[in-house]
Structure formats: structure tokens, C-alpha cells
Enzyme design. Structure first.
Site, mmCIF file in Angstrom:
data_model
loop_
_atom_site.group_PDB
_atom_site.id
_atom_site.type_symbol
_atom_site.label_atom_id
_atom_site.label_comp_id
_atom_site.label_asym_id
_atom_site.label_seq_id
_atom_site.Cartn_x
_atom_site.Cartn_y
_atom_site.Cartn_z
ATOM 1 C CD GLU A 161 -2.907 3.203 -5.340
ATOM 2 O OE1 GLU A 161 -3.977 2.684 -5.690
ATOM 3 O OE2 GLU A 161 -1.922 2.551 -4.952
ATOM 4 C CG HIS B 107 -3.115 -0.784 -6.866
ATOM 5 N ND1 HIS B 107 -3.547 -0.148 -5.738
ATOM 6 C CD2 HIS B 107 -3.041 -2.104 -6.528
ATOM 7 C CE1 HIS B 107 -3.739 -1.042 -4.759
ATOM 8 N NE2 HIS B 107 -3.421 -2.231 -5.234
ATOM 9 N NE ARG C 133 -4.312 -1.378 0.117
ATOM 10 C CZ ARG C 133 -4.448 -2.428 -0.698
ATOM 11 N NH1 ARG C 133 -3.488 -2.744 -1.563
ATOM 12 N NH2 ARG C 133 -5.556 -3.153 -0.671
#
Ligand code: DGY
Length: 326
Positions: free
Chosen positions: A270, A288, A241
């Protein structure tokens, strides 16, 4: 009015999951690739008995208030669950589930790909060709760094960390790891993995890979002090993350040559990427994609649906989120 349970799905998921949900109840699904606003999510979940969430859906008290007291389960289509306030769900008796296991290989593949891309400068090379810049094979042209015999330091030796270690070992790397507790002796022996403190891992690894879950305890776990410990020839890879790494400190470390490079699949805010990273040629940046294969996403959707259906049927779900470790 139907007495079948009401199921809300806060983003598009593969048919493999939707099919199961439709068999179980009345499904309301967000039908766009855009992420719904908080208000749109709250409208969608009103009256739901189960909500299938994506990692972009924030599940907090406001969400639970909007859903109502009949809500039984929040089923996340992701292994990471930092978008869910587990304590708030537990306080209301709402079961929470995630999708571990089915995305282990896909995510470990991406981590290994980033190790190779950043050490062999593949992003830089690709950009040279795409930009139409002149290039010529040369003895000293765009040399990278070999990984054989180098140490990979893995932060977080869960399923994905171990799967990455297996790949790295096959590439001739040695494995160090840092984890809340040692992995099983048989796994340590198989991987030749050495448990060490975080500081030792940062100081001695040639590549540091972040594979731990995100929580307040791991927020900015990798920041200026850790970059100071790292070798100037070392690389950082993050497929876990974004907020585990302090992006501003990373930009500083990359720009100053404090570390050699970074491969990132995840970002602090993000889909925004720190503008400094975009200027760093020694950073490989991918959006991602850890679990982004057709097979994996089908399996994630199926497992998430299975979790929701089980809870609605009064049966133990296959993968409940374990209570937080003390
Ligand atoms: C997860 O499942 O947590 C991944 O980040 C999704 O790609």
C-alpha cells in the site's frame, strides 16, 4: 523548560484524541495528510515520552534509538500492529498499545460489503454505468452468485471474524472457521460455526475471508497452493493486511479463472496496487477503508490517547498489545 511529558503524534488524528493528549503534555504532531518520511518521524519523536503512531509508522530499533531512553509508550491508532517491532519495544521497556474493539463493527461491515460487492458484481456494474457503456436489463445480464446457503470460511476468528460471521449468518450463510484455537463453545453454537483445518476451509468454502493478524507466520498464507484448493466458483475477501495474500498468485488465479473473484480492502505494498489486479474485472478494490467512519476514527483516536495518557500517568492502559502467543 516544561516538566510536562513530551508526546509526539506521527499523523493527523481526530480532535477527540488530541484534546486528551494536550491536557496531558506538550504535543508535537505531524500536521499533514501526507505520510512523513522515516527521517521526519525520527526527528519528531526525539525526546518524546509517548508516541502515538499510525499504521504507516514503522517502529523499529532505529525509531527507538531516535526517540531515546525516556520513551515509555508507543500507542498505535490501529488494531493491527505489524508496523511495530514488539520485541524491540519490550527489550527497552517501552509499553505498546493498540485499539481493538472500537473498529470491529466498521471493519466487519466492510468485509460483508465486499462479500456482497464481489458476488453480485457491483463494482463491474458501477463501472459500466460510469463509463457510459450501453446496458439493458436482461434475463442473463450480469448475473452474480447468491450467498444464501453458501459457506463463508473465516480465517482468524477474533472479534472482527466473529462480527463478520454474525452478519453473514443473518444473510443466510453457513460459517466455517480456522483459528489457532477454537472459539468459546457458546460462540460456536450461536454462529453455528464449524472449526476446520485451513486446507479443508479453502477446499469447501464458497467465500474465504481473511481476518487474521499479519505476522511472519501469516505472510503469503494465501498463495498458489491455496488457490489450487479453492473451488473455481469461490471468492476471496481480505480486510486484514495485504501481505497475507500473495498478490501475484491472486492475479494469476483471477485471470485464469482458478477462482471466481476477490474483494480487497488491503494490499501488499500500500498504497501501490498490483497492476494485474487493476485489469481484473472480477476484483473489487477499495483503499483500506475498514475503519474509515467518523465515529470509529474518533473512538480509535480517543482510545489511543487514553492508552498513552495512562502509561504516562503510571496507570495500566486499557488496551495493551498482548505478548505474542507461543
Ligand atoms: C487497523 O486498525 O488495523 C485497521 O487496518 C485500520 O483501518
Amino acid at each position: 523548560m516544561s516538566d510536562r511529558p513530551r508526546i509526539a503524534v506521527t499523523g493527523r488524528i481526530p480532535h477527540a484524541g488530541m484534546e486528551l493528549l494536550h491536557e496531558m503534555g506538550e504535543v508535537v504532531a505531524w500536521d499533514s495528510l501526507d505520510v512523513p518520511s522515516v527521517q521526519q518521524v525520527h526527528e519528531m519523536v526525539r525526546g518524546a515520552h509517548a508516541v502515538v503512531t499510525l499504521l504507516t509508522t514503522k517502529v523499529d530499533d532505529a525509531f527507538l534509538d531516535a526517540a531515546g531512553p525516556q520513551l515509555k509508550v508507543v500507542s498505535n491508532v490501529a488494531v493491527g500492529h505489524n508496523n511495530i517491532d514488539l520485541a524491540a519495544c519490550a527489550a527497552r521497556g517501552v509499553v505498546t498499545t493498540n485499539t481493538p474493539g472500537v473498529l470491529t463493527d466498521a471493519t466487519a461491515d466492510i468485509a460483508m460489503a465486499l462479500v456482497l460487492m464481489v458476488t453480485r458484481r457491483l463494482g463491474e456494474g458501477e463501472r459500466v454505468i460510469r463509463r457510459g457503456e450501453p446496458w439493458q436489463w436482461g434475463m442473463f445480464y450480469m448475473l452474480g452468485s447468491g450467498i444464501q446457503g453458501r459457506r463463508l470460511g473465516i480465517i482468524g476468528m477474533g472479534d472482527i471474524g466473529q462480527a463478520l460471521a454474525r452478519r453473514a449468518k443473518a444473510f443466510g450463510m453457513t460459517i466455517a472457521y480456522s483459528n489457532r484455537r477454537p472459539v468459546a463453545p457458546a460462540v460456536e453454537a450461536e454462529l453455528g460455526a464449524q472449526l476446520m483445518s485451513l486446507d479443508e476451509l479453502f477446499a469447501t468454502s464458497d467465500i474465504v475471508s481473511v481476518n487474521c493478524p499479519y505476522s511472519p507466520a501469516t505472510h503469503h498464507l494465501v498463495s498458489t497452493a491455496q488457490f489450487e484448493l479453492m473451488k473455481p466458483t469461490a471468492y476471496l475477501v481480505n480486510t486484514a493486511r495485504g501481505p497475507i495474500v500473495d498478490e501475484a498468485a491472486l492475479v494469476q488465479a483471477l485471470q485464469s479463472g482458478r477462482i471466481a473473484g476477490a474483494g480487497l480492502d488491503v494490499f501488499e505494498a500500500e498504497p501501490t496496487v498490483h497492476p494485474g489486479l487493476l485489469e481484473c474485472d472480477n476484483a473489487v478494490l477499495v483503499p483500506h477503508l475498514g475503519s474509515a467512519t467518523v465515529e470509529t476514527r474518533n473512538a480509535m483516536a480517543r482510545l489511543a490517547a487514553h492508552n498513552a495518557v495512562n502509561v504516562l500517568s503510571g496507570v495500566e492502559p486499557p488496551t495493551p498489545i498482548p505478548p505474542p502467543a507461543n
